[in-house]
Design a protein around this motif. Structure first.
Motif, PDB file in Angstrom:
ATOM      1  N   PHE A  36       7.541 -19.995   8.156  1.00 52.84           N
ATOM      2  CA  PHE A  36       7.769 -19.372   6.303  1.00 52.84           C
ATOM      3  C   PHE A  36       9.302 -18.262   7.259  1.00 52.84           C
ATOM      4  CE2 PHE A  36       3.459 -20.040   5.266  1.00 52.84           C
ATOM      5  CZ  PHE A  36       3.427 -20.763   4.067  1.00 52.84           C
ATOM      6  N   PRO A  37       9.970 -18.999   7.503  1.00 57.57           N
ATOM      7  CA  PRO A  37      11.248 -17.750   8.696  1.00 57.57           C
ATOM      8  C   PRO A  37      11.686 -16.807   8.093  1.00 57.57           C
ATOM      9  CG  PRO A  37      11.794 -19.882   8.471  1.00 57.57           C
ATOM     10  CD  PRO A  37      10.572 -20.183   7.651  1.00 57.57           C
ATOM     11  N   SER A  38      11.420 -16.518   6.608  1.00 63.97           N
ATOM     12  CA  SER A  38      12.201 -15.562   6.052  1.00 63.97           C
ATOM     13  C   SER A  38      10.191 -14.306   5.464  1.00 63.97           C
ATOM     14  CB  SER A  38      12.460 -16.293   4.503  1.00 63.97           C
ATOM     15  OG  SER A  38      12.913 -15.493   2.867  1.00 63.97           O
ATOM     16  N   ILE A  39       9.983 -13.220   5.786  1.00 66.94           N
ATOM     17  CA  ILE A  39       9.473 -12.775   5.472  1.00 66.94           C
ATOM     18  C   ILE A  39       9.499 -11.475   4.813  1.00 66.94           C
ATOM     19  CG2 ILE A  39       6.603 -12.022   6.526  1.00 66.94           C
ATOM     20  CD1 ILE A  39       7.128 -14.705   8.012  1.00 66.94           C
ATOM     21  N   SER A  40       8.409 -11.183   4.050  1.00 64.50           N
ATOM     22  CA  SER A  40       8.735  -9.357   4.346  1.00 64.50           C
ATOM     23  C   SER A  40       8.036  -8.805   3.974  1.00 64.50           C
ATOM     24  CB  SER A  40       9.313  -9.559   1.880  1.00 64.50           C
ATOM     25  OG  SER A  40       9.002  -9.147   1.817  1.00 64.50           O
ATOM     26  N   LEU A  41       8.059  -7.692   4.839  1.00 65.78           N
ATOM     27  CA  LEU A  41       7.194  -6.619   4.931  1.00 65.78           C
ATOM     28  C   LEU A  41       7.189  -5.272   4.445  1.00 65.78           C
ATOM     29  CD1 LEU A  41       7.269  -6.922   9.319  1.00 65.78           C
ATOM     30  CD2 LEU A  41       4.962  -7.837   7.703  1.00 65.78           C
ATOM     31  N   LYS A  42       5.575  -5.179   4.010  1.00 65.97           N
ATOM     32  CA  LYS A  42       5.633  -3.904   3.599  1.00 65.97           C
ATOM     33  C   LYS A  42       4.191  -3.507   4.749  1.00 65.97           C
ATOM     34  CE  LYS A  42       7.407  -3.821  -0.903  1.00 65.97           C
ATOM     35  NZ  LYS A  42       8.106  -3.426  -2.016  1.00 65.97           N
ATOM     36  N   LYS A  43       4.675  -2.299   4.328  1.00 64.11           N
ATOM     37  CA  LYS A  43       2.768  -1.181   4.754  1.00 64.11           C
ATOM     38  C   LYS A  43       1.814  -0.639   3.656  1.00 64.11           C
ATOM     39  CE  LYS A  43       0.833   0.996   8.856  1.00 64.11           C
ATOM     40  NZ  LYS A  43       0.336   1.105  10.258  1.00 64.11           N
ATOM     41  N   GLU A  44       0.358  -0.929   3.471  1.00 66.09           N
ATOM     42  CA  GLU A  44      -0.307   0.473   2.954  1.00 66.09           C
ATOM     43  C   GLU A  44      -0.955   0.841   3.652  1.00 66.09           C
ATOM     44  OE1 GLU A  44      -0.880   2.388   0.360  1.00 66.09           O
ATOM     45  OE2 GLU A  44      -0.200   0.746  -0.674  1.00 66.09           O
ATOM     46  N   TYR A  45      -0.655   2.691   3.279  1.00 68.74           N
ATOM     47  CA  TYR A  45      -0.765   3.133   4.188  1.00 68.74           C
ATOM     48  C   TYR A  45      -2.835   3.523   3.213  1.00 68.74           C
ATOM     49  CZ  TYR A  45       2.386   3.539   7.131  1.00 68.74           C
ATOM     50  OH  TYR A  45       3.631   3.102   8.375  1.00 68.74           O
ATOM     51  N   ARG A  46      -3.310   3.979   1.782  1.00 71.37           N
ATOM     52  CA  ARG A  46      -3.328   3.414   1.251  1.00 71.37           C
ATOM     53  C   ARG A  46      -4.541   2.525   1.692  1.00 71.37           C
ATOM     54  NH1 ARG A  46      -0.545   5.460  -3.840  1.00 71.37           N
ATOM     55  NH2 ARG A  46       0.078   3.049  -3.469  1.00 71.37           N
ATOM     56  N   ASN A  47      -5.352   2.475   2.503  1.00 73.99           N
ATOM     57  CA  ASN A  47      -6.122   1.456   2.204  1.00 73.99           C
ATOM     58  C   ASN A  47      -6.548   1.506   4.067  1.00 73.99           C
ATOM     59  OD1 ASN A  47      -7.002  -1.722   1.613  1.00 73.99           O
ATOM     60  ND2 ASN A  47      -7.424  -1.707   3.496  1.00 73.99           N
ATOM     61  N   LEU A  48      -8.367   1.593   3.934  1.00 74.29           N
ATOM     62  CA  LEU A  48      -9.090   1.699   5.727  1.00 74.29           C
ATOM     63  C   LEU A  48      -9.521   0.248   5.810  1.00 74.29           C
ATOM     64  CD1 LEU A  48     -10.096   3.738   6.855  1.00 74.29           C
ATOM     65  CD2 LEU A  48     -11.853   3.315   5.953  1.00 74.29           C
ATOM     66  N   PRO A  49      -8.716  -0.036   7.195  1.00 71.82           N
ATOM     67  CA  PRO A  49      -7.430   0.509   7.547  1.00 71.82           C
ATOM     68  C   PRO A  49      -6.709   0.710   7.647  1.00 71.82           C
ATOM     69  CG  PRO A  49      -8.169  -1.047   8.669  1.00 71.82           C
ATOM     70  CD  PRO A  49      -9.356  -1.173   8.085  1.00 71.82           C
ATOM     71  N   PRO A  50      -5.405   1.135   7.314  1.00 65.64           N
ATOM     72  CA  PRO A  50      -4.150   0.702   6.493  1.00 65.64           C
ATOM     73  C   PRO A  50      -3.860  -0.831   7.137  1.00 65.64           C
ATOM     74  CG  PRO A  50      -3.466   2.750   8.020  1.00 65.64           C
ATOM     75  CD  PRO A  50      -5.033   1.948   7.457  1.00 65.64           C
ATOM     76  N   ALA A  51      -2.641  -1.507   5.949  1.00 65.93           N
ATOM     77  CA  ALA A  51      -2.770  -3.097   6.281  1.00 65.93           C
ATOM     78  C   ALA A  51      -1.276  -3.431   5.834  1.00 65.93           C
ATOM     79  CB  ALA A  51      -3.352  -3.315   5.370  1.00 65.93           C
ATOM     80  N   TYR A  52      -0.807  -4.387   6.848  1.00 65.99           N
ATOM     81  CA  TYR A  52       0.574  -4.964   5.982  1.00 65.99           C
ATOM     82  C   TYR A  52       1.070  -5.869   5.559  1.00 65.99           C
ATOM     83  CZ  TYR A  52       1.556  -2.590  11.114  1.00 65.99           C
ATOM     84  OH  TYR A  52       2.437  -1.847  11.450  1.00 65.99           O
ATOM     85  N   ILE A  53       1.210  -6.263   4.671  1.00 64.72           N
ATOM     86  CA  ILE A  53       1.759  -6.863   3.783  1.00 64.72           C
ATOM     87  C   ILE A  53       2.717  -7.840   3.595  1.00 64.72           C
ATOM     88  CG2 ILE A  53       1.709  -7.524   1.357  1.00 64.72           C
ATOM     89  CD1 ILE A  53       0.643  -4.930   1.792  1.00 64.72           C
ATOM     90  N   LEU A  54       2.508  -9.347   4.048  1.00 65.48           N
ATOM     91  CA  LEU A  54       3.877 -10.153   4.582  1.00 65.48           C
ATOM     92  C   LEU A  54       4.321 -10.760   3.159  1.00 65.48           C
ATOM     93  CD1 LEU A  54       1.714  -9.426   6.785  1.00 65.48           C
ATOM     94  CD2 LEU A  54       3.179 -11.680   8.269  1.00 65.48           C
ATOM     95  N   SER A  55       4.934 -10.939   2.782  1.00 69.40           N
ATOM     96  CA  SER A  55       5.392 -11.871   1.605  1.00 69.40           C
ATOM     97  C   SER A  55       6.086 -12.999   2.285  1.00 69.40           C
ATOM     98  CB  SER A  55       6.365 -10.912   0.487  1.00 69.40           C
ATOM     99  OG  SER A  55       5.278 -10.131   0.092  1.00 69.40           O
ATOM    100  N   CYS A  56       5.691 -14.661   1.842  1.00 64.79           N
ATOM    101  CA  CYS A  56       6.162 -15.195   2.839  1.00 64.79           C
ATOM    102  C   CYS A  56       7.001 -16.277   1.365  1.00 64.79           C
ATOM    103  CB  CYS A  56       5.445 -15.901   3.846  1.00 64.79           C
ATOM    104  SG  CYS A  56       4.156 -14.569   4.624  1.00 64.79           S
TER     105      CYS A  56
END
Length: 187
Positions: free
Chosen positions: A163-183
């Motif tokens: 999936f060459p087209s990926i947007s990344l976000k980070k959610e800090y209100r999670n234990l541990p913080p997590a990256y969300i990859l939307s492919c």
């Protein structure tokens, strides 16, 4: 499900569970924000576990949208069956995401609009990651989304291969913080 029970499931099989605590509601909200529920016909969730993402999916599910939950852990599978058995347009499957093509063939589904994943790709063997990503790409509609979260970007190159087209976000209100990859599935 209590956090203690989730922790016990993690201790029994850390490679499959991949987290010490269930995902937060904040992460769940972020995981579904790219889904157009008005047009989605089929949504798959890999590794729903305790159902944190499932709960958010079902809040927004349209009456003609099918949600397929694929869970490999027998305990979590049984809990999901107990919770969703008999509910319209929800199917719970005890299997691995590696079998997504066979599962869809059995359900007579050719393409999927969205796949949400709670799988711990960082702890999965490279061959398993590749198989899941390859099959995921094949079953997704063009411009469909594969949305996953990871605690590290360790396997980002693997995701970009499919999936060459990926947007990344980070959610800090999670234990541990997590990256969300939307492919996005571009063919």
């Amino acid at each position: 499900m209590k956090k203690e029970l989730f922790f016990v499931r993690f201790l029994k099989n850390p490679l499959k569970i991949g987290a010490v605590f269930p995902s937060s509601r904040f992460l769940a909200t972020r995981m579904i924000e790219k889904i157009n529920f008005k047009t989605a016909k089929v949504i798959i969730e890999y590794g729903p576990g305790t159902g944190v993402f499932t709960k958010e999916l079902l809040k927004h599910q349209q009456k003609d949208t099918l949600v397929v939950l694929i869970e490999s852990d027998p305990y979590f599978y049984q809990k999901l069956v107990e919770k969703y058995s008999g509910k319209k347009n929800i199917i719970v499957i005890h299997s691995s995401a590696e079998n997504v093509e066979e599962i869809l063939k059995d359900l007579q589904i050719t393409q999927v609009d969205y796949i949400i994943s709670g799988l711990p790709f960082a702890s999965l063997p490279k061959s398993v990651t590749q198989t899941i990503l390859e099959k995921t790409k094949r079953v997704l509609e063009t411009d469909g989304y594969f949305i996953t979260f990871q605690y590290t970007l360790y396997k980002l190159a693997d995701f970009k291969k499919y999936f060459p087209s990926i947007s990344l976000k980070k959610e800090y209100r999670n234990l541990p913080p997590a990256y969300i990859l939307s492919c996005i599935n571009k063919k």
